[in-house]
Design an enzyme around this catalytic site. Sequence first.
Site, PDB file in Angstrom:
ATOM      1  N   ASP A   8       0.847  -1.184   0.000  1.00 50.74           N
ATOM      2  CA  ASP A   8       0.000   0.000   0.000  1.00 50.74           C
ATOM      3  C   ASP A   8       0.892   1.247   0.000  1.00 50.74           C
ATOM      4  O   ASP A   8       2.017   1.223   0.519  1.00 50.74           O
ATOM      5  CB  ASP A   8      -0.886  -0.026   1.252  1.00 50.74           C
ATOM      6  CG  ASP A   8      -1.857   1.129   1.302  1.00 50.74           C
ATOM      7  OD1 ASP A   8      -2.256   1.619   0.233  1.00 50.74           O
ATOM      8  OD2 ASP A   8      -2.199   1.552   2.424  1.00 50.74           O
ATOM      9  N   ASP A  10      -0.115   4.815   0.921  1.00 51.89           N
ATOM     10  CA  ASP A  10      -0.333   5.769   2.007  1.00 51.89           C
ATOM     11  C   ASP A  10      -0.385   5.039   3.347  1.00 51.89           C
ATOM     12  O   ASP A  10      -1.186   4.123   3.536  1.00 51.89           O
ATOM     13  CB  ASP A  10      -1.639   6.540   1.791  1.00 51.89           C
ATOM     14  CG  ASP A  10      -1.666   7.253   0.448  1.00 51.89           C
ATOM     15  OD1 ASP A  10      -0.591   7.397  -0.155  1.00 51.89           O
ATOM     16  OD2 ASP A  10      -2.759   7.647  -0.002  1.00 51.89           O
ATOM     17  N   ASP A 130      -1.416  -0.734   6.204  1.00 55.69           N
ATOM     18  CA  ASP A 130      -1.658  -0.201   7.549  1.00 55.69           C
ATOM     19  C   ASP A 130      -3.104  -0.329   7.995  1.00 55.69           C
ATOM     20  O   ASP A 130      -3.423   0.035   9.124  1.00 55.69           O
ATOM     21  CB  ASP A 130      -1.231   1.271   7.610  1.00 55.69           C
ATOM     22  CG  ASP A 130      -2.085   2.155   6.712  1.00 55.69           C
ATOM     23  OD1 ASP A 130      -2.385   1.734   5.578  1.00 55.69           O
ATOM     24  OD2 ASP A 130      -2.457   3.256   7.141  1.00 55.69           O
TER      25      ASP A 130
END
Length: 380
Positions: A8, A10, A130
């Site tokens: 990922d 961001d 995250d």
Amino acid sequence: MKRCLFIDRDGTLILEAPPTYQLDSFDKLTFYPKVFEFLGKIAKELDYELVMPTNQDGLGTATFPEDTFWPLHNFVIKSLENEGIKFEEVLIDKTYPHENAPTRKPGTGMFTKYINNPEYDLANSFVIGDRITDMQLAKNLGCKGIWMVEDPTLGAAEIQDQVALLREETVVLESTDWQKIYEFLKLGLRRVNHDRNTNETQIHVELNLDGTGKANIHTGLGFFDHMLDQIARHGSMDLTVIAKGDLHIDEHHTIEDTGIALGEAFGKALADKRGIERYGFALPMDEAEAKVLIDFGGRNWIVWNALFKRERIGEMPTEMFFHFFKSFSDAAKCNLNIECHGDNEHHKIEAIFKAFAKAIRMAVKRDPMKNYLPSTKGVL
């Protein structure tokens, strides 16, 4: 087959910018600590194909115009490439509204190239992200998850069961430290499922050498279960042993075959043994003193200096203690030197099992910066 890291953008490569979490200007851009150094090492040293899947909700709408996204995104990609970090593919979902969109993570609509493709080994690939949706994506793809989670509680009580299941089945590492992620990927997983079935016993072993001490032991012999639990707890490994044996005859086959199956599982988990310490030793328990020396050197041998005055402890014959460790040594191809002195028979054998666990913990410890074979022979 190619292994992938689906990373990922961001929250893993660059820090998210609350309250909007939309990185639409350069003043919001901060790269994640250590990402250049250790993702660079991953790209250089390890054989993963890098893929960047990212949700960019409403990209191209009036509230998130593309001319504020692409300059920053291209700068991120170029900055990473300048450090040798090249993403083979960037997958951007910009659907809005996004409810139930198949291309939005954790949906797999953007990943059709990788699914059921014999060129890719998804079972040994990882999603690094995250958010819980990243870990759900890992499960949906059949990958494992590396969770860069800041808050281990993750809020709402209604999702806690789902979080717990993901942590048990899918998440193999939780860390916001790119150095730890690099070390984990370089050293690899040391998890095995192993079965040993004979006409006398059926033994199932699940072993994670890099676990936390969780145990699930059921052999039909209470004291034996208690001793195997010591191996997991004091060896900081996750261990499941389910044994179904001919206890209506006696305990011999169950204890012997459990020792063999456990040794075979260790042999599989240690694989080529690169980076391990190889040797271990330890430990006292009350008045009892136990010493266990171990060498995972590829040759089986056992020295046993422990005498027991009682015929049984619990349901376990004391003559079977030696036999268990001999079976383990033969199957794991390791040296064992075991010595114990004391007055209380229970304390003595429990000290041996605890010392055995601690010795294993020392011997299987790895150093990612010394990922070589601990032998001048060139083979173990």
